[in-house]
Design a protein around this motif. Sequence first.
Motif, short mmCIF file in Angstrom:
data_model
loop_
_atom_site.label_atom_id
_atom_site.label_comp_id
_atom_site.label_asym_id
_atom_site.label_seq_id
_atom_site.Cartn_x
_atom_site.Cartn_y
_atom_site.Cartn_z
N MET A 222 -6.18 33.14 -29.47
CA MET A 222 -6.18 32.79 -30.90
C MET A 222 -5.87 31.30 -31.11
O MET A 222 -6.25 30.73 -32.13
N ALA A 223 -5.22 30.67 -30.14
CA ALA A 223 -4.92 29.23 -30.24
C ALA A 223 -6.08 28.37 -29.76
O ALA A 223 -6.10 27.16 -30.02
N LEU A 224 -7.03 28.95 -29.08
CA LEU A 224 -8.12 28.18 -28.46
C LEU A 224 -9.00 27.42 -29.46
O LEU A 224 -9.32 26.25 -29.20
N PRO A 225 -9.39 27.99 -30.60
CA PRO A 225 -10.23 27.21 -31.52
C PRO A 225 -9.59 25.89 -31.93
O PRO A 225 -10.26 24.85 -31.92
N ALA A 226 -8.31 25.89 -32.24
CA ALA A 226 -7.64 24.64 -32.63
C ALA A 226 -7.66 23.62 -31.49
O ALA A 226 -7.83 22.43 -31.73
N LYS A 227 -7.51 24.11 -30.26
CA LYS A 227 -7.55 23.20 -29.10
C LYS A 227 -8.93 22.60 -28.89
O LYS A 227 -9.06 21.55 -28.27
N CYS A 228 -9.94 23.28 -29.43
CA CYS A 228 -11.32 22.78 -29.34
C CYS A 228 -11.74 22.08 -30.63
O CYS A 228 -12.94 21.85 -30.85
N ASN A 229 -10.78 21.78 -31.49
CA ASN A 229 -11.05 21.13 -32.77
C ASN A 229 -12.00 21.94 -33.65
O ASN A 229 -12.85 21.37 -34.34
N LEU A 230 -11.85 23.25 -33.60
CA LEU A 230 -12.62 24.15 -34.45
C LEU A 230 -11.66 24.78 -35.47
O LEU A 230 -10.49 24.95 -35.19
N THR A 231 -12.17 25.10 -36.63
CA THR A 231 -11.35 25.72 -37.66
C THR A 231 -11.39 27.22 -37.49
O THR A 231 -12.45 27.83 -37.65
N PRO A 232 -10.23 27.83 -37.20
CA PRO A 232 -10.22 29.29 -37.06
C PRO A 232 -10.32 29.95 -38.43
O PRO A 232 -10.04 29.32 -39.45
N PRO A 233 -10.71 31.22 -38.47
CA PRO A 233 -10.75 31.93 -39.75
C PRO A 233 -9.37 31.92 -40.41
O PRO A 233 -8.34 31.93 -39.73
N ALA A 234 -9.36 31.93 -41.72
CA ALA A 234 -8.11 31.81 -42.48
C ALA A 234 -7.10 32.91 -42.17
O ALA A 234 -5.91 32.65 -42.10
N ASN A 235 -7.54 34.12 -41.97
CA ASN A 235 -6.62 35.23 -41.75
C ASN A 235 -6.38 35.56 -40.29
O ASN A 235 -5.97 36.66 -39.97
N CYS A 236 -6.63 34.62 -39.42
CA CYS A 236 -6.52 34.90 -38.00
C CYS A 236 -5.15 34.54 -37.48
O CYS A 236 -4.66 33.55 -37.37
#
Length: 103
Positions: free
Chosen positions: A89-103
């Motif tokens: 769940m932390a991986l998108p932020a590490k890839c500079n991607l915006t995770p879904p709001a409720n994730c």
Amino acid sequence: MEMGRRMVVIMVIVLMVALFGGSSTRAFTLCNMDDDGLSACKPSVTQPNPADPTPECCRALSGADLTCLCSYKNSLVLPSLGIDPKLAMALPAKCNLTPPANC
């Protein structure tokens, strides 16, 4: 609660059939990530020493359905694949991607 357990068992069975059944040219995908993308990201979501995500992992993740991936955060599917859900769940932020709001 019993219905939830049944769904988990069904999902695990389907996953196992997808992973180990079928022809020798089978391909596994999870939320629009194929075998190569999942393999590229696995070192970043595996304990005890997760690695920083590679450019290949981030490229694969950028094409993934992040809402779909988020739906697995409380399931037994990710741990059964050796994936730590919190790291995943932390991986998108590490890839500079915006995770879904409720994730």
